[in-house]
Design a protein around this motif. Structure first.
Motif, short mmCIF file in Angstrom:
data_model
loop_
_atom_site.label_atom_id
_atom_site.label_comp_id
_atom_site.label_asym_id
_atom_site.label_seq_id
_atom_site.Cartn_x
_atom_site.Cartn_y
_atom_site.Cartn_z
N LEU A 78 1.24 -1.23 -0.45
CA LEU A 78 0.10 0.11 0.29
C LEU A 78 1.10 2.19 0.36
O LEU A 78 1.66 1.45 0.80
CB LEU A 78 -1.05 -0.05 1.35
N PRO A 79 0.62 2.01 -0.68
CA PRO A 79 1.22 3.66 -0.59
C PRO A 79 1.90 3.66 0.47
O PRO A 79 2.87 4.68 0.61
CB PRO A 79 0.23 3.78 -1.58
N PRO A 111 -8.06 6.19 -2.04
CA PRO A 111 -7.58 7.63 -0.76
C PRO A 111 -6.72 8.28 -1.05
O PRO A 111 -5.70 8.91 -1.13
CB PRO A 111 -6.92 6.05 0.07
N GLN A 112 -7.18 9.34 -0.95
CA GLN A 112 -6.92 10.89 -0.67
C GLN A 112 -5.17 11.12 0.00
O GLN A 112 -4.10 11.61 -1.10
CB GLN A 112 -7.71 12.26 0.43
N HIS A 113 -4.49 10.18 1.21
CA HIS A 113 -3.84 10.04 2.02
C HIS A 113 -2.78 9.46 0.49
O HIS A 113 -1.18 9.07 0.86
CB HIS A 113 -3.21 9.39 2.99
N TRP A 114 -3.17 8.47 -0.66
CA TRP A 114 -2.27 8.06 -0.67
C TRP A 114 -1.72 8.80 -2.15
O TRP A 114 -0.78 8.81 -2.24
CB TRP A 114 -3.31 6.74 -1.85
N VAL A 115 -2.05 9.98 -1.79
CA VAL A 115 -1.68 10.89 -3.76
C VAL A 115 -0.63 11.70 -3.41
O VAL A 115 0.53 11.45 -4.09
CB VAL A 115 -3.15 11.99 -3.37
N ARG A 320 -14.15 0.66 7.42
CA ARG A 320 -12.28 0.91 6.05
C ARG A 320 -12.78 2.38 6.10
O ARG A 320 -12.60 2.50 5.15
CB ARG A 320 -11.50 0.13 5.40
N PRO A 321 -12.82 3.74 6.93
CA PRO A 321 -13.08 4.42 6.02
C PRO A 321 -11.84 5.36 6.06
O PRO A 321 -12.24 6.24 4.44
CB PRO A 321 -14.09 5.62 7.32
N GLY A 322 -11.12 5.08 6.05
CA GLY A 322 -9.67 6.06 5.80
C GLY A 322 -9.95 5.25 4.28
O GLY A 322 -8.41 6.04 2.93
N LEU A 323 -10.24 4.12 3.20
CA LEU A 323 -9.38 3.57 2.64
C LEU A 323 -10.71 4.23 0.93
O LEU A 323 -10.21 4.13 0.19
CB LEU A 323 -10.02 2.16 2.33
#
Length: 381
Positions: A78-79, A111-115, A320-323
């Motif tokens: 996962l990024p 997911p926004q935090h992956w960007v 899994r709201p973060g994803l």
């Protein structure tokens, strides 16, 4: 252009399931290029993958100093974990030529935090045009995105397999859905559609091979699956298998079923469908997302989704709201699923033609050798 002197591969190489299978198949393709590879495992050894797979990874992995002065670093996870594993394992590698992340996602966005995690890497490998679009639309630099489809190891699939010994009597025609338990996998949609389209008078069985992961979800998996079956008379036959299987057992199950079906409304790739196609079996999937990289109207039965997307499963977004919170995926009418299942069940000539074309396409485009050639062009060796 700098030619990489070796590869450092970090990933779940001994893991059962999709990520582990993909990691090992990439390593099998890369090993055909004659480049030295140093493998760093981030998973425990799952004995279910078989000793041959374990031996392969250990055999091709060289010591860290053999990868030379300008190695490629490839991290398959996962990024959000890229920087952690880079800092943990790669302090001694001061001249890494490129930092490459390998990943995938299933919905209309990532997911926004992956960007930001993706944009810190030099390249991001994704397996489908669908992901090129969803990652770039989410904010990942499109110049960093590389299309690198998943490879498939044909050898274990094509060797002789015994017929699977079912624990109860099944009907002549068997649909199979082999999947991990997850609220995004569309098991609810499949059972609903199947029970609306067929009855006990149809000579058909739906086989659900469900792998139950160790997730922190307070749910009785088997009871949940049975709760999805409508309480009505004359339901068609359904067989649920939740026991763990070795690869050989799974391939025997593939051999003993007539058609694969996935109703995964957010499908990153779909390795079980690909495996059954390689064995000369027809497959059904929704005509949206990652599976469309290798499934099309000429080699598959495709379920057409509705024109507008819908919110992902409520339990998926809740757990899994973060994803997944706020994400959308394909909206699918159960009648559309049933229509395609009925056609696959009744039209033997079309099943045969599709199965033949599917096997031909998988051999030609996604074998270890085919993906090795693609990787050679991507990494420049």
């Amino acid at each position: 252009m700098t030619i990489p002197t070796g590869i450092i591969w970090i990933g779940p190489v001994f893991q059962m399931g999709g990520y582990g299978n993909v990691s090992r198949n990439f390593l099998k393709s890369l090993s055909k290029l004659g480049i030295r590879i140093h493998v760093i495992s981030i998973s425990d050894i799952d004995q279910e993958i078989g000793q041959d797979e374990i031996n392969f990874v250990k055999r091709i992995s060289r010591t860290d100093w053999t990868v030379g002065k300008n190695p490629l670093l490839i991290i398959h996870t996962l990024p959000e974990n890229y920087q952690y594993f880079y800092k943990r394992f790669c302090g001694k590698f001061t001249n890494v030529y490129k930092k490459i992340g390998v990943t995938i996602f299933e919905t209309d966005r990532i997911p926004q935090h992956w960007v930001s995690a993706c944009n810190l890497m030099d390249e991001i490998w994704v397996p489908s045009q669908f992901n090129i679009q969803t990652f770039s639309n989410s904010g990942v630099d499109i110049n960093k995105l590389k299309l690198v489809p998943y490879a498939i190891d044909l050898n274990p699939l094509l060797k002789p397999h015994n017929s699977y010994q079912f624990e109860e009597e099944t009907n002549s025609f068997k649909f199979l859905y082999a999947t991990i338990f997850d609220f995004r996998k569309g098991i609810d949609l499949l059972i609903d559609s199947y029970c609306k389209e067929f009855t006990e008078e149809d000579d058909v069985t739906l086989v659900l091979k469900v792998y139950v992961p160790q997730l922190k979800i307070d749910i009785d998996f088997l009871a949940y699956l049975h709760s999805l079956i409508p309480q009505k008379e004359k339901n068609p036959h359904i067989l649920i298998i939740i026991k763990n299987m070795s690869d050989d057992e799974l391939y025997s199950l593939y051999k003993s079923c007539d058609c694969f079906i996935s109703t995964d409304r957010g499908n990153g790739w779909g390795m079980p469908a690909m495996e059954m196609m390689a064995m000369g079996k027809p497959a059904i999937a929704i005509n949206w997302c990652g599976a469309t990289q290798f499934m099309n109207e000429s080699n598959s039965f495709l379920i057409e989704p509705e024109k507008e997307l819908e919110d992902v499963h409520t339990l998926l977004a809740t757990n899994r709201p973060g994803l997944y919170a706020g994400h959308k995926w394909a909206a699918v009418n159960p009648k559309s699923v049933g229509k395609v299942m009925r056609e696959a069940y009744e039209n033997g000539e079309k099943r045969s033609n599709i199965a033949h074309k599917a096997q031909e396409d998988i051999y030609t485009l996604f074998s270890l050798d085919a993906i090795a050639l693609h990787l050679k062009s991507i990494i420049g060796v």
